[in-house]
Design an enzyme around this catalytic site. Structure first.
Site, PDB file in Angstrom:
ATOM      1  N   CYS A 122      -0.161   3.971   2.078  1.00 41.01           N
ATOM      2  CA  CYS A 122      -0.205   4.069   3.625  1.00 41.01           C
ATOM      3  C   CYS A 122       1.335   4.071   4.023  1.00 41.01           C
ATOM      4  O   CYS A 122       1.750   4.932   5.059  1.00 41.01           O
ATOM      5  CB  CYS A 122      -0.537   2.589   3.944  1.00 41.01           C
ATOM      6  N   ASP A 123       2.260   3.638   3.171  1.00 40.85           N
ATOM      7  CA  ASP A 123       3.537   3.532   3.603  1.00 40.85           C
ATOM      8  C   ASP A 123       4.413   4.628   2.896  1.00 40.85           C
ATOM      9  O   ASP A 123       5.496   4.617   3.061  1.00 40.85           O
ATOM     10  CB  ASP A 123       4.049   2.102   3.481  1.00 40.85           C
ATOM     11  N   CYS A 166       0.725  -1.226  -0.026  1.00 41.90           N
ATOM     12  CA  CYS A 166      -0.242  -0.027  -0.144  1.00 41.90           C
ATOM     13  C   CYS A 166       1.024   1.322  -0.127  1.00 41.90           C
ATOM     14  O   CYS A 166       1.440   1.647   0.949  1.00 41.90           O
ATOM     15  CB  CYS A 166      -0.765  -0.084   1.258  1.00 41.90           C
TER      16      CYS A 166
END
Ligand code: NDP
Length: 315
Positions: free
Chosen positions: A139-140, A136
């Site tokens: 997300c990261d 992701c």
């Protein structure tokens, strides 16, 4: 184990689940919806949604899901935290166990459990989980500002993730196993024209290395029919974007699925082979997998559930 009876249980909180909740809520069915592992579904880990009708300027995935949730709550949907851990669809009322500790007895069930990101299956993906491996980018990606990352995949997701990461990282490599991208033309153009993205066609990632986290990827480049070149590429982050697996495992004893695990429904409808059990969204859609098609099928499932309850004097 405690038991609760409901007329309509919706499992999953992506566009399909929330839309089903809006429609069943407005039909006065008092739906109960369990959000599952990822409240809001896959759209909460994407950035900008540009293709959901009604948002000429685009909308963030998180905002869109928050709005859908509020809309469902406005019509009385009971939205709860919890994961469906097992199911007995052998007879009505259907019994769905939540978090291994509570049973919901439902007259109708709408399965909208979506799909989960796939991994290559390399041992190193587990070894470096949370230490440089991610599925992701939104997300990261933040952790890789001014660093070098690789994204695996050649579809729209991979291209979207590569472009997103290219806004943060200093260099992005897109590792594509074929000699071409499968993504839509517009995404291909964005990737090919981006100065920070280099596409490595006909490459496969076969392992990762690094002392205290990912420091590089072992690559195999196909050359012609039978030759290959092996080399190492230093990177700080390794992102998977190679598709998704439908979350249908707990229903497989009762419903037909295809070889990948997508629930098979009657053509053009969300009806499964069990009367009163419907499947909507990505869990039953190997073809389109869009937020808007998921929402549309959630609407169909809700209408089917209402008609089923009415036809069986269960309203
Ligand atoms: P896709 O199935 O479209 O693409 C998966 C990609 O990963 C392909 O390039 C595939 O390669 C590659 N791949 C699969 N397995 C492996 C493996 N083991 N090793 C290396 N590469 C692998 O999945 P997406 O998630 O990209 O997209 C799913 C659907 O969602 C599509 O319909 C897409 O159009 C849509 N989508 C739309 C978006 C938008 O409109 N904004 C954004 C994101 C997705 P190969 O081509 O060789 O099979």
């Amino acid at each position: 184990m405690s038991t609760e009876k409901v007329k309509c249980l919706i499992i999953g909180s992506g566009p399909a689940g929330y839309t089903a909740a809006i429609y069943t809520g407005r039909a006065n069915i008092a739906p109960v919806l369990y959000e599952g592992l990822q409240p809001g579904g896959q759209l909460t880990i994407t950035t900008e949604v540009e293709n959901f009708p009604g948002y000429p300027e685009g909308i963030s995935g998180t905002q869109l899901m928050e709005d859908l949730r509020k809309q469902a709550e406005r019509f009385g949907a009971d939205i709860r935290n919890g994961i469906a851990t097992s199911a007995d669809l052998s007879k009505r009322p259907y019994r769905i166990t939540i978090d291994d500790e509570k049973v919901i007895e439902a007259e109708t069930v709408i399965i909208s459990t979506g799909a989960t990101a796939k991994y290559l299956g390399l041992e190193d993906e587990q070894k470096y989980a949370g230490m440089g491996v991610s599925a992701c980018a939104t997300c990261d990606g933040f952790f890789y500002r001014k660093k070098t990352v690789a994204v695996v995949g050649g579809g729209d997701t991979a291209c979207e993730e590569a472009v997103y990461l290219a806004g943060l990282a200093k260099q992005v490599y897109l590792i594509v196993r074929k000699p071409f991208l499968r993504a839509s033309k517009i995404m291909q153009a964005r990737v090919m024209n981006h100065p920070n993205i280099k596409v490595l066609f006909e490459h496969n990632a076969v392992g990762l290395y690094g002392e205290n986290g990912v420091e590089g990827v072992h690559l195999v480049k196909r050359q012609g029919e039978c030759n290959e070149e092996r080399y190492d590429l230093p990177i700080d982050g390794f992102f998977l974007a190679i598709g998704h697996k439908p979350n249908s495992d707990i229903f497989k004893d009762y419903l037909d699925t295809d070889e990948v695990g997508y629930i098979i429904t009657e053509a053009g409808t969300p009806r499964t082979k069990v009367p009163g059990v419907f499947a909507a969204g990505d869990v039953a859609d190997p073809h389109y997998r869009q937020a808007i098609t998921a929402a549309g099928s959630g609407c169909k499932a809700a209408i089917e559930a209402e008609r089923y309850l009415s036809a069986n004097d269960l309203l």
